[in-house]
Motif scaffolding. Structure first.
Motif, mmCIF file in Angstrom:
data_model
loop_
_atom_site.group_PDB
_atom_site.id
_atom_site.type_symbol
_atom_site.label_atom_id
_atom_site.label_comp_id
_atom_site.label_asym_id
_atom_site.label_seq_id
_atom_site.Cartn_x
_atom_site.Cartn_y
_atom_site.Cartn_z
ATOM 1 N N ARG A 178 0.816 -1.225 0.000
ATOM 2 C CA ARG A 178 0.000 0.000 0.000
ATOM 3 C C ARG A 178 0.845 1.269 0.000
ATOM 4 N N THR A 179 2.130 1.133 0.295
ATOM 5 C CA THR A 179 3.019 2.293 0.349
ATOM 6 C C THR A 179 3.778 2.424 -0.959
ATOM 7 N N LEU A 180 3.750 3.615 -1.562
ATOM 8 C CA LEU A 180 4.429 3.860 -2.830
ATOM 9 C C LEU A 180 5.909 3.508 -2.722
ATOM 10 N N GLY A 181 6.378 2.715 -3.649
ATOM 11 C CA GLY A 181 7.787 2.351 -3.702
ATOM 12 C C GLY A 181 8.155 1.125 -2.893
ATOM 13 N N GLN A 182 7.205 0.564 -2.143
ATOM 14 C CA GLN A 182 7.495 -0.621 -1.345
ATOM 15 C C GLN A 182 6.832 -1.853 -1.969
ATOM 16 N N TYR A 183 7.610 -2.937 -2.007
ATOM 17 C CA TYR A 183 7.185 -4.171 -2.659
ATOM 18 C C TYR A 183 7.578 -5.358 -1.800
ATOM 19 N N LYS A 184 6.951 -6.484 -2.088
ATOM 20 C CA LYS A 184 7.314 -7.722 -1.402
ATOM 21 C C LYS A 184 7.304 -8.853 -2.423
ATOM 22 N N TRP A 185 8.018 -9.911 -2.089
ATOM 23 C CA TRP A 185 7.973 -11.103 -2.921
ATOM 24 C C TRP A 185 6.696 -11.856 -2.577
ATOM 25 N N PRO A 186 5.909 -12.266 -3.570
ATOM 26 C CA PRO A 186 4.651 -12.965 -3.281
ATOM 27 C C PRO A 186 4.917 -14.370 -2.728
ATOM 28 N N LEU A 187 3.949 -14.899 -1.999
ATOM 29 C CA LEU A 187 4.070 -16.248 -1.454
ATOM 30 C C LEU A 187 4.181 -17.276 -2.580
ATOM 31 N N LEU A 247 13.927 -3.727 3.757
ATOM 32 C CA LEU A 247 13.398 -3.021 4.917
ATOM 33 C C LEU A 247 13.071 -3.945 6.082
ATOM 34 N N ASN A 248 12.796 -5.236 5.789
ATOM 35 C CA ASN A 248 12.339 -6.117 6.853
ATOM 36 C C ASN A 248 12.716 -7.567 6.563
ATOM 37 N N SER A 249 13.866 -7.973 6.945
ATOM 38 C CA SER A 249 14.306 -9.383 6.868
ATOM 39 C C SER A 249 14.015 -10.064 5.529
ATOM 40 N N GLY A 250 14.127 -9.338 4.439
ATOM 41 C CA GLY A 250 13.909 -9.930 3.130
ATOM 42 C C GLY A 250 12.460 -10.032 2.714
ATOM 43 N N ARG A 251 11.535 -9.540 3.537
ATOM 44 C CA ARG A 251 10.114 -9.620 3.198
ATOM 45 C C ARG A 251 9.607 -8.330 2.557
ATOM 46 N N LEU A 252 10.151 -7.205 2.958
ATOM 47 C CA LEU A 252 9.687 -5.906 2.462
ATOM 48 C C LEU A 252 10.863 -5.168 1.842
ATOM 49 N N TRP A 253 10.637 -4.635 0.643
ATOM 50 C CA TRP A 253 11.698 -3.985 -0.115
ATOM 51 C C TRP A 253 11.251 -2.611 -0.578
ATOM 52 N N ASN A 254 12.179 -1.671 -0.617
ATOM 53 C CA ASN A 254 11.897 -0.316 -1.071
ATOM 54 C C ASN A 254 12.676 -0.034 -2.359
ATOM 55 N N VAL A 255 11.953 0.419 -3.374
ATOM 56 C CA VAL A 255 12.579 0.836 -4.632
ATOM 57 C C VAL A 255 12.660 2.356 -4.575
ATOM 58 N N LYS A 256 13.842 2.869 -4.209
ATOM 59 C CA LYS A 256 13.972 4.318 -4.032
ATOM 60 C C LYS A 256 13.801 5.082 -5.349
ATOM 61 N N GLU A 257 13.969 4.406 -6.479
ATOM 62 C CA GLU A 257 13.781 5.021 -7.792
ATOM 63 C C GLU A 257 12.325 4.961 -8.259
ATOM 64 N N ALA A 258 11.411 4.561 -7.392
ATOM 65 C CA ALA A 258 10.010 4.333 -7.789
ATOM 66 C C ALA A 258 9.374 5.554 -8.452
ATOM 67 N N GLN A 259 9.600 6.749 -7.932
ATOM 68 C CA GLN A 259 8.980 7.944 -8.511
ATOM 69 C C GLN A 259 9.516 8.209 -9.916
ATOM 70 N N THR A 260 10.814 8.034 -10.105
ATOM 71 C CA THR A 260 11.421 8.213 -11.425
ATOM 72 C C THR A 260 10.877 7.175 -12.406
ATOM 73 N N ILE A 261 10.810 5.919 -11.958
ATOM 74 C CA ILE A 261 10.284 4.851 -12.817
ATOM 75 C C ILE A 261 8.812 5.111 -13.125
ATOM 76 N N ASP A 262 8.069 5.601 -12.137
ATOM 77 C CA ASP A 262 6.652 5.914 -12.346
ATOM 78 C C ASP A 262 6.487 6.993 -13.421
ATOM 79 N N ASN A 263 7.351 7.997 -13.408
ATOM 80 C CA ASN A 263 7.295 9.051 -14.429
ATOM 81 C C ASN A 263 7.595 8.493 -15.815
ATOM 82 N N ILE A 264 8.580 7.596 -15.910
ATOM 83 C CA ILE A 264 8.898 6.945 -17.182
ATOM 84 C C ILE A 264 7.696 6.119 -17.642
ATOM 85 N N TYR A 265 7.088 5.380 -16.699
ATOM 86 C CA TYR A 265 5.933 4.542 -17.036
ATOM 87 C C TYR A 265 4.782 5.384 -17.602
#
Length: 104
Positions: free
Chosen positions: A45-54, A76-94
């Motif tokens: 739910r947080t922009l730029g944060q992703y997780k690997w699906p089950l 961000l959290n023991s390999g479960r939660l990840w932050n893509v700091k370039e998310a805003q830049t990638i979003d603009n490209i998208y």
């Protein structure tokens, strides 16, 4: 945009454009110059944060949908939660990419 001559390598993070959004993932196999296999992360739910699906989400992708390559998400959290700091830049490209390739 990514130059079409950009090489994609195994274990490299990529952002792939789909009609609804872009998704980050990791290249697990390069099939040929125009196709590669990617295992995808899912957004939180947080922009730029992703997780690997089950259940692994792995798909063959055409190079023309590649919009970013070479970034490395921060754990961000023991390999479960990840932050893509370039998310805003990638979003603009998208957004620019989708106006060209995903018109109604």
């Amino acid at each position: 945009m990514i130059p079409t001559d950009k090489c994609v390598n195994c274990n490299e993070y990529v952002a792939i454009a789909y009609q609804d959004a872009w998704y980050p993932g990791m290249v697990v196999d390069v099939k040929d110059k125009e196709h590669f296999l990617v295992t995808f992360m899912t957004p939180t739910r947080t922009l730029g944060q992703y997780k690997w699906p089950l259940r692994e989400d792995i798909q063959t992708v055409q190079k023309k949908f590649l919009i970013s390559v070479g970034f490395v998400p921060d754990c961000l959290n023991s390999g479960r939660l990840w932050n893509v700091k370039e998310a805003q830049t990638i979003d603009n490209i998208y957004k620019k990419y989708s106006l060209i390739y995903f018109k109604d």
